[in-house]
Design an enzyme around this catalytic site. Structure first.
Site, PDB file in Angstrom:
ATOM      1  N   LYS A  17      30.462 -39.912 -22.803  1.00 41.14           N
ATOM      2  CA  LYS A  17      29.835 -38.654 -22.476  1.00 41.14           C
ATOM      3  C   LYS A  17      30.211 -38.189 -21.069  1.00 41.14           C
ATOM      4  O   LYS A  17      30.055 -37.031 -20.732  1.00 41.14           O
ATOM      5  CB  LYS A  17      28.306 -38.824 -22.520  1.00 41.14           C
ATOM      6  CG  LYS A  17      27.731 -39.267 -23.819  1.00 41.14           C
ATOM      7  CD  LYS A  17      26.194 -39.386 -23.641  1.00 41.14           C
ATOM      8  CE  LYS A  17      25.556 -40.030 -24.827  1.00 41.14           C
ATOM      9  NZ  LYS A  17      24.093 -40.264 -24.581  1.00 41.14           N
ATOM     10  N   GLY A  18      30.652 -39.128 -20.236  1.00 37.94           N
ATOM     11  CA  GLY A  18      30.741 -38.895 -18.793  1.00 37.94           C
ATOM     12  C   GLY A  18      31.573 -37.708 -18.344  1.00 37.94           C
ATOM     13  O   GLY A  18      31.318 -37.132 -17.294  1.00 37.94           O
ATOM     14  N   ASP A  35      36.168 -39.136 -16.609  1.00 37.20           N
ATOM     15  CA  ASP A  35      35.375 -39.000 -15.381  1.00 37.20           C
ATOM     16  C   ASP A  35      35.865 -39.939 -14.275  1.00 37.20           C
ATOM     17  O   ASP A  35      36.219 -39.496 -13.184  1.00 37.20           O
ATOM     18  CB  ASP A  35      33.867 -39.192 -15.665  1.00 37.20           C
ATOM     19  CG  ASP A  35      33.553 -40.472 -16.448  1.00 37.20           C
ATOM     20  OD1 ASP A  35      34.485 -41.238 -16.762  1.00 37.20           O
ATOM     21  OD2 ASP A  35      32.373 -40.718 -16.734  1.00 37.20           O
ATOM     22  N   ASP A  77      38.241 -47.076 -13.690  1.00 37.24           N
ATOM     23  CA  ASP A  77      37.700 -48.269 -13.031  1.00 37.24           C
ATOM     24  C   ASP A  77      38.693 -49.413 -13.312  1.00 37.24           C
ATOM     25  O   ASP A  77      39.751 -49.478 -12.686  1.00 37.24           O
ATOM     26  CB  ASP A  77      36.303 -48.494 -13.620  1.00 37.24           C
ATOM     27  CG  ASP A  77      35.502 -49.564 -12.923  1.00 37.24           C
ATOM     28  OD1 ASP A  77      35.357 -49.482 -11.696  1.00 37.24           O
ATOM     29  OD2 ASP A  77      35.014 -50.485 -13.593  1.00 37.24           O
ATOM     30  N   LYS A  88      38.644 -45.445  -8.920  1.00 37.83           N
ATOM     31  CA  LYS A  88      38.298 -46.597  -8.072  1.00 37.83           C
ATOM     32  C   LYS A  88      39.456 -47.578  -8.149  1.00 37.83           C
ATOM     33  O   LYS A  88      39.403 -48.562  -8.894  1.00 37.83           O
ATOM     34  CB  LYS A  88      37.053 -47.293  -8.632  1.00 37.83           C
ATOM     35  CG  LYS A  88      35.798 -46.487  -8.620  1.00 37.83           C
ATOM     36  CD  LYS A  88      34.629 -47.430  -8.882  1.00 37.83           C
ATOM     37  CE  LYS A  88      33.573 -46.785  -9.701  1.00 37.83           C
ATOM     38  NZ  LYS A  88      32.521 -47.726 -10.116  1.00 37.83           N
ATOM     39  N   PHE A 117      28.988 -47.469  -7.099  1.00 37.26           N
ATOM     40  CA  PHE A 117      28.562 -47.000  -8.417  1.00 37.26           C
ATOM     41  C   PHE A 117      28.191 -45.526  -8.328  1.00 37.26           C
ATOM     42  O   PHE A 117      27.304 -45.124  -7.587  1.00 37.26           O
ATOM     43  CB  PHE A 117      27.402 -47.832  -8.977  1.00 37.26           C
ATOM     44  CG  PHE A 117      27.288 -47.629 -10.463  1.00 37.26           C
ATOM     45  CD1 PHE A 117      28.118 -48.336 -11.329  1.00 37.26           C
ATOM     46  CD2 PHE A 117      26.408 -46.692 -10.987  1.00 37.26           C
ATOM     47  CE1 PHE A 117      28.057 -48.120 -12.705  1.00 37.26           C
ATOM     48  CE2 PHE A 117      26.342 -46.470 -12.365  1.00 37.26           C
ATOM     49  CZ  PHE A 117      27.167 -47.188 -13.220  1.00 37.26           C
ATOM     50  N   ASP A 126      26.596 -41.181 -15.563  1.00 39.69           N
ATOM     51  CA  ASP A 126      25.247 -41.737 -15.647  1.00 39.69           C
ATOM     52  C   ASP A 126      25.125 -43.153 -15.111  1.00 39.69           C
ATOM     53  O   ASP A 126      26.107 -43.876 -14.961  1.00 39.69           O
ATOM     54  CB  ASP A 126      24.793 -41.771 -17.107  1.00 39.69           C
ATOM     55  CG  ASP A 126      25.467 -42.920 -17.874  1.00 39.69           C
ATOM     56  OD1 ASP A 126      26.704 -43.008 -17.826  1.00 39.69           O
ATOM     57  OD2 ASP A 126      24.751 -43.736 -18.477  1.00 39.69           O
ATOM     58  N   ARG A 135      22.858 -37.793 -15.178  1.00 37.44           N
ATOM     59  CA  ARG A 135      24.016 -37.004 -15.626  1.00 37.44           C
ATOM     60  C   ARG A 135      23.913 -35.529 -15.261  1.00 37.44           C
ATOM     61  O   ARG A 135      24.914 -34.858 -15.072  1.00 37.44           O
ATOM     62  CB  ARG A 135      24.113 -37.036 -17.163  1.00 37.44           C
ATOM     63  CG  ARG A 135      24.729 -38.267 -17.740  1.00 37.44           C
ATOM     64  CD  ARG A 135      25.059 -38.012 -19.192  1.00 37.44           C
ATOM     65  NE  ARG A 135      25.065 -39.230 -19.963  1.00 37.44           N
ATOM     66  CZ  ARG A 135      26.079 -40.105 -19.991  1.00 37.44           C
ATOM     67  NH1 ARG A 135      27.176 -39.867 -19.307  1.00 37.44           N
ATOM     68  NH2 ARG A 135      25.987 -41.205 -20.710  1.00 37.44           N
TER      69      ARG A 135
HETATM   70  P1  IMP Z   1      37.275 -48.697 -17.193  1.00 38.80           P
HETATM   71  O1  IMP Z   1      37.590 -48.881 -18.616  1.00 38.80           O
HETATM   72  O2  IMP Z   1      36.856 -49.973 -16.537  1.00 38.80           O
HETATM   73  O3  IMP Z   1      38.343 -47.985 -16.417  1.00 38.80           O
HETATM   74  O4  IMP Z   1      35.938 -47.863 -17.129  1.00 38.80           O
HETATM   75  C1  IMP Z   1      35.890 -46.501 -17.224  1.00 38.80           C
HETATM   76  C2  IMP Z   1      34.539 -46.064 -17.706  1.00 38.80           C
HETATM   77  O5  IMP Z   1      33.486 -46.822 -17.105  1.00 38.80           O
HETATM   78  C3  IMP Z   1      34.310 -44.634 -17.327  1.00 38.80           C
HETATM   79  O6  IMP Z   1      34.601 -43.815 -18.409  1.00 38.80           O
HETATM   80  C4  IMP Z   1      32.838 -44.593 -17.009  1.00 38.80           C
HETATM   81  O7  IMP Z   1      32.141 -44.253 -18.177  1.00 38.80           O
HETATM   82  C5  IMP Z   1      32.455 -45.983 -16.668  1.00 38.80           C
HETATM   83  N1  IMP Z   1      32.314 -46.118 -15.210  1.00 38.80           N
HETATM   84  C6  IMP Z   1      33.180 -46.692 -14.351  1.00 38.80           C
HETATM   85  N2  IMP Z   1      32.729 -46.621 -13.106  1.00 38.80           N
HETATM   86  C7  IMP Z   1      31.535 -46.000 -13.166  1.00 38.80           C
HETATM   87  C8  IMP Z   1      30.567 -45.611 -12.161  1.00 38.80           C
HETATM   88  O8  IMP Z   1      30.711 -45.828 -10.950  1.00 38.80           O
HETATM   89  N3  IMP Z   1      29.470 -44.946 -12.609  1.00 38.80           N
HETATM   90  C9  IMP Z   1      29.261 -44.683 -13.932  1.00 38.80           C
HETATM   91  N4  IMP Z   1      30.144 -45.004 -14.889  1.00 38.80           N
HETATM   92  C10 IMP Z   1      31.269 -45.669 -14.506  1.00 38.80           C
HETATM   93 MG    MG Z   2      33.164 -42.818 -19.526  1.00 40.79          MG
END
Ligand code: IMP
Ligand code: MG
Length: 180
Positions: free
Chosen positions: A42-43, A99, A102, A130, A151, A158, A164
């Site tokens: 949803k982000g 969004d 990570d 990040k 975070f 969220d 959100r």
């Molecule tokens: P990744 O697969 O580890 O790159 O994670 C990406 C997803 O994790 C994003 O789509 C976000 O939904 C969630 N995410 C990563 N960092 C944050 C944060 O700081 N706040 C909220 N959601 C996050």
């Molecule tokens: Mg996401």
């Protein structure tokens, strides 16, 4: 949410300027073409809705929803699609809208999945990155801005479904009651 403090990172004006900058780059690069944007729910919903208003080419919009198993704050293990795209992507120029990057696992998984539909191209547009937390190779083709390993909430993003709706972007820190 009790026990946490919100620290503002970006104002509405700063976000608007980042989004406008991204839309300008994308509009220039895809000039004369059509684009399918795929928003990761949803982000990224608020980012998507602001971004596409500034794009200067015909755009089709679709959504995916992914579920990842692991602890609440980290993407690890198995990622699954719980809602897939509905628009046929074959021979289309596809731009994924995310969004935050990570570990990079979500985008890697989705890019590989969408590639199975034989699009003409697949690129990634992410609002925040990040980079310090990357576990797999993944770079956004269009990036709003880097953030530290904090975070993030607000502007669609969220913390356990809270925050959100906030129009600004914040980072969350726990409140230590002994220091209040
Ligand atoms: P990744 O697969 O580890 O790159 O994670 C990406 C997803 O994790 C994003 O789509 C976000 O939904 C969630 N995410 C990563 N960092 C944050 C944060 O700081 N706040 C909220 N959601 C996050
Ligand atoms: Mg996401």
């Amino acid at each position: 949410m009790e026990g946490y403090r919100l620290n503002q990172l970006f104002t509405q004006e700063q976000i608007a300027s980042i989004v406008q900058g991204l839309a300008d780059q994308i509009s220039k690069d895809y000039d004369g073409r059509e684009l399918v944007v795929v928003c990761i729910l949803k982000g990224a919903f608020m980012f998507l809705s602001d971004l596409i208003r500034h794009l200067r080419m015909p755009v089709q919009v679709d959504f995916v929803r992914l579920a990842s198993y692991g602890s609440g704050m980290k993407t690890c293990g198995k990622i699954e699609i719980t809602k897939d795209v509905e628009i046929p992507l074959e021979k289309k120029d596809v731009l994924i809208i995310e969004d935050i990057i990570d570990s990079g696992r979500t985008l890697k998984f989705l890019k590989d999945h969408l590639a199975l539909s034989n699009p003409r191209s697949i690129k990634v547009c992410a609002l925040l990155d990040k980079k310090a937390r990357r576990e797999v190779e993944m770079e956004a083709d269009y990036l709003g801005t880097d953030v530290d390993d904090v975070f993030i909430v607000g502007y669609g993003i969220d913390f356990n479904e809270h925050y959100r709706y906030l129009p600004e972007i914040y980072y969350v820190t726990p409140i230590d009651p002994s220091k209040e």
